[in-house]
Design an enzyme around this catalytic site. Structure first.
Site, PDB file in Angstrom:
ATOM      1  N   THR A 110       0.827  -1.199   0.000  1.00 28.58           N
ATOM      2  CA  THR A 110       0.000   0.000   0.000  1.00 28.58           C
ATOM      3  C   THR A 110       0.867   1.257   0.000  1.00 28.58           C
ATOM      4  O   THR A 110       2.008   1.227   0.478  1.00 28.58           O
ATOM      5  CB  THR A 110      -0.897  -0.015   1.260  1.00 28.58           C
ATOM      6  OG1 THR A 110      -1.440   1.287   1.475  1.00 28.58           O
ATOM      7  CG2 THR A 110      -0.111  -0.387   2.526  1.00 28.58           C
ATOM      8  N   ASP A 111       0.299   2.357  -0.471  1.00 35.14           N
ATOM      9  CA  ASP A 111       1.026   3.635  -0.391  1.00 35.14           C
ATOM     10  C   ASP A 111       1.116   4.135   1.055  1.00 35.14           C
ATOM     11  O   ASP A 111       1.890   5.040   1.349  1.00 35.14           O
ATOM     12  CB  ASP A 111       0.378   4.693  -1.289  1.00 35.14           C
ATOM     13  CG  ASP A 111      -1.056   5.031  -0.913  1.00 35.14           C
ATOM     14  OD1 ASP A 111      -1.638   4.333  -0.051  1.00 35.14           O
ATOM     15  OD2 ASP A 111      -1.611   5.996  -1.480  1.00 35.14           O
ATOM     16  N   GLU A 112       0.319   3.542   1.954  1.00 29.34           N
ATOM     17  CA  GLU A 112       0.296   4.034   3.337  1.00 29.34           C
ATOM     18  C   GLU A 112       1.631   3.819   4.057  1.00 29.34           C
ATOM     19  O   GLU A 112       1.897   4.463   5.064  1.00 29.34           O
ATOM     20  CB  GLU A 112      -0.845   3.376   4.115  1.00 29.34           C
ATOM     21  CG  GLU A 112      -2.176   3.610   3.429  1.00 29.34           C
ATOM     22  CD  GLU A 112      -3.391   3.293   4.282  1.00 29.34           C
ATOM     23  OE1 GLU A 112      -3.280   3.291   5.515  1.00 29.34           O
ATOM     24  OE2 GLU A 112      -4.462   3.052   3.689  1.00 29.34           O
ATOM     25  N   TYR A 131      -1.735  -0.740  10.961  1.00 27.05           N
ATOM     26  CA  TYR A 131      -1.904  -1.384   9.653  1.00 27.05           C
ATOM     27  C   TYR A 131      -0.710  -1.076   8.759  1.00 27.05           C
ATOM     28  O   TYR A 131      -0.045  -1.972   8.230  1.00 27.05           O
ATOM     29  CB  TYR A 131      -3.202  -0.924   8.981  1.00 27.05           C
ATOM     30  CG  TYR A 131      -3.247  -1.213   7.494  1.00 27.05           C
ATOM     31  CD1 TYR A 131      -3.305  -2.526   7.021  1.00 27.05           C
ATOM     32  CD2 TYR A 131      -3.217  -0.178   6.545  1.00 27.05           C
ATOM     33  CE1 TYR A 131      -3.325  -2.800   5.658  1.00 27.05           C
ATOM     34  CE2 TYR A 131      -3.235  -0.440   5.183  1.00 27.05           C
ATOM     35  CZ  TYR A 131      -3.289  -1.744   4.741  1.00 27.05           C
ATOM     36  OH  TYR A 131      -3.308  -2.017   3.388  1.00 27.05           O
ATOM     37  N   LYS A 182       2.282  -3.549   7.248  1.00 27.31           N
ATOM     38  CA  LYS A 182       2.551  -3.715   5.815  1.00 27.31           C
ATOM     39  C   LYS A 182       3.998  -3.320   5.498  1.00 27.31           C
ATOM     40  O   LYS A 182       4.674  -3.965   4.696  1.00 27.31           O
ATOM     41  CB  LYS A 182       1.577  -2.860   4.986  1.00 27.31           C
ATOM     42  CG  LYS A 182       0.127  -3.299   5.026  1.00 27.31           C
ATOM     43  CD  LYS A 182      -0.145  -4.655   4.404  1.00 27.31           C
ATOM     44  CE  LYS A 182       0.050  -4.696   2.910  1.00 27.31           C
ATOM     45  NZ  LYS A 182      -0.371  -6.018   2.348  1.00 27.31           N
TER      46      LYS A 182
HETATM   47  P1  NAD Z   1      -9.739  -7.467   2.271  1.00 27.63           P
HETATM   48  O1  NAD Z   1      -9.726  -7.174   3.745  1.00 27.63           O
HETATM   49  O2  NAD Z   1     -10.976  -7.176   1.505  1.00 27.63           O
HETATM   50  O3  NAD Z   1      -9.379  -9.001   2.023  1.00 27.63           O
HETATM   51  C1  NAD Z   1      -8.341  -9.636   2.692  1.00 27.63           C
HETATM   52  C2  NAD Z   1      -8.473 -11.135   2.448  1.00 27.63           C
HETATM   53  O4  NAD Z   1      -7.385 -11.784   3.118  1.00 27.63           O
HETATM   54  C3  NAD Z   1      -9.753 -11.749   3.007  1.00 27.63           C
HETATM   55  O5  NAD Z   1     -10.328 -12.629   2.059  1.00 27.63           O
HETATM   56  C4  NAD Z   1      -9.292 -12.507   4.238  1.00 27.63           C
HETATM   57  O6  NAD Z   1     -10.113 -13.624   4.548  1.00 27.63           O
HETATM   58  C5  NAD Z   1      -7.896 -12.913   3.828  1.00 27.63           C
HETATM   59  N1  NAD Z   1      -7.028 -13.159   4.998  1.00 27.63           N
HETATM   60  C6  NAD Z   1      -6.858 -12.351   6.080  1.00 27.63           C
HETATM   61  N2  NAD Z   1      -6.024 -12.945   6.963  1.00 27.63           N
HETATM   62  C7  NAD Z   1      -5.620 -14.126   6.410  1.00 27.63           C
HETATM   63  C8  NAD Z   1      -4.753 -15.167   6.832  1.00 27.63           C
HETATM   64  N3  NAD Z   1      -4.120 -15.122   7.996  1.00 27.63           N
HETATM   65  N4  NAD Z   1      -4.577 -16.224   6.010  1.00 27.63           N
HETATM   66  C9  NAD Z   1      -5.214 -16.296   4.810  1.00 27.63           C
HETATM   67  N5  NAD Z   1      -6.068 -15.345   4.376  1.00 27.63           N
HETATM   68  C10 NAD Z   1      -6.265 -14.268   5.162  1.00 27.63           C
HETATM   69  O7  NAD Z   1      -8.489  -6.671   1.695  1.00 27.63           O
HETATM   70  P2  NAD Z   1      -8.298  -5.940   0.296  1.00 27.63           P
HETATM   71  O8  NAD Z   1      -8.836  -4.571   0.381  1.00 27.63           O
HETATM   72  O9  NAD Z   1      -8.755  -6.846  -0.775  1.00 27.63           O
HETATM   73  O10 NAD Z   1      -6.697  -5.812   0.255  1.00 27.63           O
HETATM   74  C11 NAD Z   1      -5.907  -6.846  -0.335  1.00 27.63           C
HETATM   75  C12 NAD Z   1      -4.447  -6.446  -0.282  1.00 27.63           C
HETATM   76  O11 NAD Z   1      -4.250  -5.209  -0.957  1.00 27.63           O
HETATM   77  C13 NAD Z   1      -3.918  -6.236   1.148  1.00 27.63           C
HETATM   78  O12 NAD Z   1      -2.609  -6.744   1.196  1.00 27.63           O
HETATM   79  C14 NAD Z   1      -3.915  -4.722   1.296  1.00 27.63           C
HETATM   80  O13 NAD Z   1      -2.920  -4.309   2.215  1.00 27.63           O
HETATM   81  C15 NAD Z   1      -3.595  -4.278  -0.118  1.00 27.63           C
HETATM   82  N6  NAD Z   1      -4.075  -2.947  -0.493  1.00 27.63           N
HETATM   83  C16 NAD Z   1      -5.392  -2.626  -0.339  1.00 27.63           C
HETATM   84  C17 NAD Z   1      -5.852  -1.376  -0.744  1.00 27.63           C
HETATM   85  C18 NAD Z   1      -7.311  -0.998  -0.623  1.00 27.63           C
HETATM   86  O14 NAD Z   1      -7.665   0.161  -0.899  1.00 27.63           O
HETATM   87  N7  NAD Z   1      -8.204  -1.896  -0.259  1.00 27.63           N
HETATM   88  C19 NAD Z   1      -4.954  -0.455  -1.286  1.00 27.63           C
HETATM   89  C20 NAD Z   1      -3.606  -0.822  -1.436  1.00 27.63           C
HETATM   90  C21 NAD Z   1      -3.182  -2.078  -1.035  1.00 27.63           C
HETATM   91  P1  TYD Z   2     -10.644   3.984   4.456  1.00 34.13           P
HETATM   92  O1  TYD Z   2     -11.613   3.587   3.400  1.00 34.13           O
HETATM   93  O2  TYD Z   2     -10.739   3.350   5.791  1.00 34.13           O
HETATM   94  O3  TYD Z   2      -9.182   3.807   3.829  1.00 34.13           O
HETATM   95  P2  TYD Z   2      -7.736   4.282   4.403  1.00 34.13           P
HETATM   96  O4  TYD Z   2      -7.860   4.636   5.818  1.00 34.13           O
HETATM   97  O5  TYD Z   2      -6.932   3.067   4.203  1.00 34.13           O
HETATM   98  O6  TYD Z   2      -7.334   5.423   3.536  1.00 34.13           O
HETATM   99  O7  TYD Z   2     -10.766   5.543   4.680  1.00 34.13           O
HETATM  100  C1  TYD Z   2     -10.578   6.477   3.613  1.00 34.13           C
HETATM  101  C2  TYD Z   2     -10.660   7.863   4.203  1.00 34.13           C
HETATM  102  O8  TYD Z   2     -12.000   8.095   4.657  1.00 34.13           O
HETATM  103  C3  TYD Z   2      -9.768   8.067   5.409  1.00 34.13           C
HETATM  104  O9  TYD Z   2      -9.254   9.404   5.387  1.00 34.13           O
HETATM  105  C4  TYD Z   2     -10.713   7.895   6.602  1.00 34.13           C
HETATM  106  C5  TYD Z   2     -12.033   8.411   6.059  1.00 34.13           C
HETATM  107  N1  TYD Z   2     -13.250   7.777   6.598  1.00 34.13           N
HETATM  108  C6  TYD Z   2     -14.295   8.564   7.111  1.00 34.13           C
HETATM  109  O10 TYD Z   2     -14.203   9.802   7.152  1.00 34.13           O
HETATM  110  N2  TYD Z   2     -15.411   7.934   7.565  1.00 34.13           N
HETATM  111  C7  TYD Z   2     -15.558   6.583   7.551  1.00 34.13           C
HETATM  112  O11 TYD Z   2     -16.604   6.042   8.021  1.00 34.13           O
HETATM  113  C8  TYD Z   2     -14.482   5.789   7.028  1.00 34.13           C
HETATM  114  C9  TYD Z   2     -14.588   4.283   6.997  1.00 34.13           C
HETATM  115  C10 TYD Z   2     -13.367   6.430   6.551  1.00 34.13           C
END
Ligand code: NAD
Ligand code: TYD
Length: 357
Positions: free
Chosen positions: A140-142, A165, A169
């Site tokens: 992630t960019d975070e 988190y 990562k």
């Molecule tokens: P998500 O929470 O929707 O899904 C995570 C999945 O991982 C779930 O299916 C869960 O059951 C599985 N999981 C969790 N713990 C596990 C374990 N111990 N063993 C096996 N499986 C396990 O997450 P997402 O939003 O799809 O994110 C996927 C990846 O992308 C993550 O690595 C996250 O850090 C990265 N990412 C997400 C975003 C975003 O905006 N969602 C952005 C950048 C990077």
């Molecule tokens: P989120 O979707 O949790 O992603 P991330 O924290 O990984 O960026 O949140 C996106 C942005 O929205 C973040 O600045 C937090 C804000 N946010 C709210 O203001 N209200 C909400 O209920 C949630 C879930 C997030």
């Protein structure tokens, strides 16, 4: 282009993982096998891949397999690798929600750090010095921390994670890189900005807001609502990963982003108008639900990504505008209300217990 025969996707039942598996079969028509390894936490949903299982699973083409496995469990993981003769890992599995990490960081450390370490150990043992294999790590960019009003995250921006988190990562990213430098493991990595699209668990900003609008519940905005995020449509994340695993340089990291920055409050106002229009309400109908609430602890102010590297080296680009992506996303949530209902009523959980435990 690399040969990717037997691909193991971790976290394939989650939001991005299930979009990615769908992308593999339905957009790039891969020829080999895909093994989805997922523990099925609250965020894993087998419903996301029912259509794939039907067509490509054991009673179909026999090229898609699901293994309910915890990546923290080394022995079970090793068995899965041997069973399917895996040559490619695409590692999504993680605890992914910042708010949850603030309230309970332990699982984040276990899955994101120890789980990643376990996967690396399994492949180190099984793959040895093989160079015809690949471990792609999704990050992630975070990990880069928080920006002020100006500047961007580049691939060489120093890491500065600020919540459990992003710290977990970041740790995983360092461990993955160390396996490249120390053991010569063929790795690639991608660091992506906020994703949105169908199948996102209704705890993240966009789906929770759509859900609350449908239920006419408060739309909680943290702090002053002026935090900025960069948004990328999930399928464009998938296409970026696909470019990297096929043609990316071993040992390299690629940033992926939407080049699409929004303050949370502007995004929410825009989303309110889109949902209102689709539901034949007056333009400002849902805006009255917007409620400012206490800020998230350690809330990163701004994320903004520079993704010139993947654009110039691998010829990747975003395929949809934000309005096009939001349009598809809102339509999906409006026509799949039972998907959220199943999550909320526990119907889905009961189904998992019956079928997978
Ligand atoms: P998500 O929470 O929707 O899904 C995570 C999945 O991982 C779930 O299916 C869960 O059951 C599985 N999981 C969790 N713990 C596990 C374990 N111990 N063993 C096996 N499986 C396990 O997450 P997402 O939003 O799809 O994110 C996927 C990846 O992308 C993550 O690595 C996250 O850090 C990265 N990412 C997400 C975003 C975003 O905006 N969602 C952005 C950048 C990077
Ligand atoms: P989120 O979707 O949790 O992603 P991330 O924290 O990984 O960026 O949140 C996106 C942005 O929205 C973040 O600045 C937090 C804000 N946010 C709210 O203001 N209200 C909400 O209920 C949630 C879930 C997030």
């Amino acid at each position: 282009m690399r040969k990717l025969n037997n691909i193991l996707v971790t976290g394939g039942a989650g939001f991005i993982g299930s979009n990615f598996i769908d992308y593999l079969f339905n957009k790039v028509s891969i020829k080999g096998k895909v093994v989805n390894v997922d523990k099925l936490t609250y965020a894993g949903n087998m419903e996301n891949l029912e259509h794939i299982n039907k067509k490509y699973g054991p009673s179909g083409e026999n090229r898609y397999f699901f293994e309910k496995t915890d990546i923290v469990d080394y022995e079970s993981l090793s068995k899965v690798f041997s069973k399917y003769d895996i040559d490619t890992v695409i590692h999504f599995a993680a605890e992914s929600h910042v708010d949850r990490s603030i309230h309970g960081p332990k699982e984040f450390m276990e899955t994101n750090i120890i789980g990643t370490f376990n996967l690396l150990e399994v492949v180190r043992k099984l793959w040895g010095d093989r160079k015809d294999v690949l471990f792609h790590h999704i990050s992630t960019d975070e990990v880069y921390g928080s920006l002020d009003e100006t500047g961007f995250f580049y691939e060489n921006t120093p890491y500065d994670p600020r919540n459990p988190y992003s710290a977990s990562k970041a740790s995983a990213d360092h461990i993955v890189n160390s396996y490249f430098h120390t053991y010569g493991l063929p790795i690639t990595m991608s660091n992506c900005s906020n994703n949105y699209g169908p199948l996102q668990f209704p705890e993240k900003l966009i789906p929770i807001m759509i859900n609350n609008m449908l239920e006419e519940k408060a739309l909680p905005v943290y702090g002053d609502g002026l935090n900025i995020r960069d948004w990328l449509y999930v399928e464009d994340h998938c296409s970026g990963i696909w470019k990297i695993v096929n043609n990316g340089t071993i040992g390299e990291t690629y940033n992926l982003g939407g080049e699409n920055e929004w303050t949370n409050i502007d995004l929410l106002n825009h989303l309110c108008e889109i949902v209102a229009e689709k539901r034949d309400k007056e333009k400002d109908y849902y805006k009255k639900l917007i409620t400012y609430v206490r800020d998230r602890a350690g809330h990163d102010r701004r994320y903004a990504i520079n993704c010139d590297k993947i654009k110039s080296e691998l010829n990747w680009k975003q395929s949809v505008t934000f309005d096009e992506g939001l349009d598809i996303t809102v339509d999906w949530y409006l026509s799949n209300t039972s998907w959220i209902e199943n999550i909320k009523t526990g119907e889905y959980k009961k189904w998992i217990e019956k079928n997978y435990n």
